[in-house]
Design a protein around this motif. Structure first.
Motif, PDB file in Angstrom:
ATOM      1  N   UNK A 194      52.822  22.634  73.808  1.00 31.36           N
ATOM      2  CA  UNK A 194      53.525  21.490  74.361  1.00 31.36           C
ATOM      3  C   UNK A 194      55.024  21.715  74.227  1.00 31.36           C
ATOM      4  N   UNK A 195      55.797  20.975  74.996  1.00 28.04           N
ATOM      5  CA  UNK A 195      57.248  21.058  74.959  1.00 28.04           C
ATOM      6  C   UNK A 195      57.828  19.677  74.716  1.00 28.04           C
ATOM      7  N   UNK A 196      58.915  19.626  73.930  1.00 27.97           N
ATOM      8  CA  UNK A 196      59.622  18.387  73.681  1.00 27.97           C
ATOM      9  C   UNK A 196      61.124  18.675  73.669  1.00 27.97           C
ATOM     10  N   UNK A 197      61.948  17.685  73.992  1.00 30.35           N
ATOM     11  CA  UNK A 197      63.401  17.883  73.910  1.00 30.35           C
ATOM     12  C   UNK A 197      63.814  18.205  72.477  1.00 30.35           C
ATOM     13  N   UNK A 198      64.771  19.097  72.338  1.00 32.17           N
ATOM     14  CA  UNK A 198      65.178  19.521  70.996  1.00 32.17           C
ATOM     15  C   UNK A 198      65.737  18.350  70.191  1.00 32.17           C
ATOM     16  N   UNK A 199      66.420  17.406  70.850  1.00 29.71           N
ATOM     17  CA  UNK A 199      66.967  16.263  70.126  1.00 29.71           C
ATOM     18  C   UNK A 199      65.877  15.477  69.426  1.00 29.71           C
ATOM     19  N   UNK A 200      64.736  15.345  70.068  1.00 26.12           N
ATOM     20  CA  UNK A 200      63.620  14.597  69.491  1.00 26.12           C
ATOM     21  C   UNK A 200      62.902  15.403  68.419  1.00 26.12           C
ATOM     22  N   UNK A 201      62.521  16.621  68.738  1.00 19.96           N
ATOM     23  CA  UNK A 201      61.663  17.374  67.828  1.00 19.96           C
ATOM     24  C   UNK A 201      62.419  17.818  66.580  1.00 19.96           C
ATOM     25  N   UNK A 202      63.677  18.208  66.714  1.00 21.41           N
ATOM     26  CA  UNK A 202      64.432  18.656  65.542  1.00 21.41           C
ATOM     27  C   UNK A 202      64.775  17.475  64.646  1.00 21.41           C
ATOM     28  N   UNK A 203      65.193  16.362  65.253  1.00 20.66           N
ATOM     29  CA  UNK A 203      65.571  15.199  64.449  1.00 20.66           C
ATOM     30  C   UNK A 203      64.355  14.545  63.808  1.00 20.66           C
ATOM     31  N   UNK A 204      63.351  14.214  64.623  1.00 19.53           N
ATOM     32  CA  UNK A 204      62.220  13.425  64.132  1.00 19.53           C
ATOM     33  C   UNK A 204      61.246  14.245  63.299  1.00 19.53           C
ATOM     34  N   UNK A 205      60.887  15.427  63.771  1.00 16.27           N
ATOM     35  CA  UNK A 205      59.853  16.214  63.089  1.00 16.27           C
ATOM     36  C   UNK A 205      60.448  17.119  62.012  1.00 16.27           C
ATOM     37  N   UNK A 206      61.360  17.993  62.409  1.00 17.04           N
ATOM     38  CA  UNK A 206      61.803  19.041  61.497  1.00 17.04           C
ATOM     39  C   UNK A 206      62.673  18.480  60.370  1.00 17.04           C
ATOM     40  N   UNK A 207      63.581  17.550  60.698  1.00 10.86           N
ATOM     41  CA  UNK A 207      64.471  17.021  59.656  1.00 10.86           C
ATOM     42  C   UNK A 207      63.845  15.824  58.947  1.00 10.86           C
ATOM     43  N   UNK A 208      63.534  14.755  59.704  1.00 13.71           N
ATOM     44  CA  UNK A 208      63.092  13.509  59.078  1.00 13.71           C
ATOM     45  C   UNK A 208      61.698  13.645  58.468  1.00 13.71           C
ATOM     46  N   UNK A 209      60.715  14.086  59.247  1.00 16.41           N
ATOM     47  CA  UNK A 209      59.348  14.150  58.724  1.00 16.41           C
ATOM     48  C   UNK A 209      59.200  15.230  57.660  1.00 16.41           C
ATOM     49  N   UNK A 210      59.604  16.454  57.994  1.00 17.49           N
ATOM     50  CA  UNK A 210      59.356  17.583  57.094  1.00 17.49           C
ATOM     51  C   UNK A 210      60.179  17.522  55.813  1.00 17.49           C
ATOM     52  N   UNK A 211      61.369  16.929  55.851  1.00 22.98           N
ATOM     53  CA  UNK A 211      62.258  17.020  54.694  1.00 22.98           C
ATOM     54  C   UNK A 211      62.638  15.695  54.063  1.00 22.98           C
ATOM     55  N   UNK A 212      62.333  14.575  54.706  1.00 25.19           N
ATOM     56  CA  UNK A 212      62.625  13.283  54.104  1.00 25.19           C
ATOM     57  C   UNK A 212      61.355  12.494  53.781  1.00 25.19           C
TER      58      UNK A 212
END
Length: 217
Positions: A152-170
């Protein structure tokens, strides 16, 4: 979920990023028997000892990895996000940016922990948010493994902010059973550096502006 590519333009061969990936792999091969006492004793001085860090350790720790999964995970992210960032920065500026991101991540970790630190994840975190600033509207392509395999593909603004930063690290660190050996503070410091440094470089016109970067949103 594992990122595998982006649709960002790469207008020059990212030789610096290739070299950083190769150097990480070479150092890992040289320390592949990390669990043997003699080699472990030889590598230990190059870890970042947060309780009593030496200046050189803020660089050396970035090129050490605990096992093959640690290395491969970091290098996948570096390949996907680092190639377009390298193309945007140029080779020398990108290399200095990468190393500065790792140093900042080490400082963030040293302020929050007393344990040793190793790995490229702090520098890779800086590269990831630099990609977010430069290419917020571009898409990141992922492969996922959940019962079956898909893409699947998602905009980088969404996937980096929501998944990689917020979910994975907060969020993840606060959940029961989360890994205590993950250097979340180093990741967050690296993300903060990549975001603020790249925004500053755009504002000062050190990096060329265009209508697609984060400042144009």
């Amino acid at each position: 979920m594992i990122p595998i590519s982006t649709d960002s333009p790469i207008r020059r061969t990212p030789l610096a990023n290739y070299a950083l990936i190769a150097l990480n792999a070479l150092v890992f091969v040289m320390t592949i028997r990390f669990d043997e006492p003699g080699l472990r004793d030889g590598v230990t001085p190059y870890l970042l000892h947060a309780d009593e860090p030496e200046v050189s350790q803020f660089l050396t720790y970035q090129f050490l990895h605990s096992d093959s999964l640690h290395l491969v995970g970091n290098m996948i992210f570096l390949w996907v996000f680092g190639n377009p960032v390298n193309a945007a920065f140029g080779h020398i500026a990108y290399t200095l940016f990468y190393l500065a991101g790792g140093v900042t991540a080490g400082l963030g970790f040293a302020l929050a922990s007393t344990h040793p630190l190793l790995g490229a994840s702090g520098a890779v975190a800086a590269v990831t948010t630099s990609y977010l600033v430069l290419f917020p509207r571009n898409h990141v392509r992922f492969i996922y493994f959940f019962i079956f395999i898909g893409f699947f593909e998602l905009p980088s603004l969404l996937i980096i902010t929501a998944k990689i930063i917020v979910w994975d690290n907060l969020i993840m660190p606060s959940l029961p059973g989360s890994g205590d050996n993950v250097a979340y503070s180093a990741h967050l410091a690296g993300y903060a550096f990549g975001l603020t440094a790249t925004l500053l470089l755009l504002l000062l016109r050190v990096l060329p502006r265009d209508q697609f970067d984060l400042l144009a949103l």
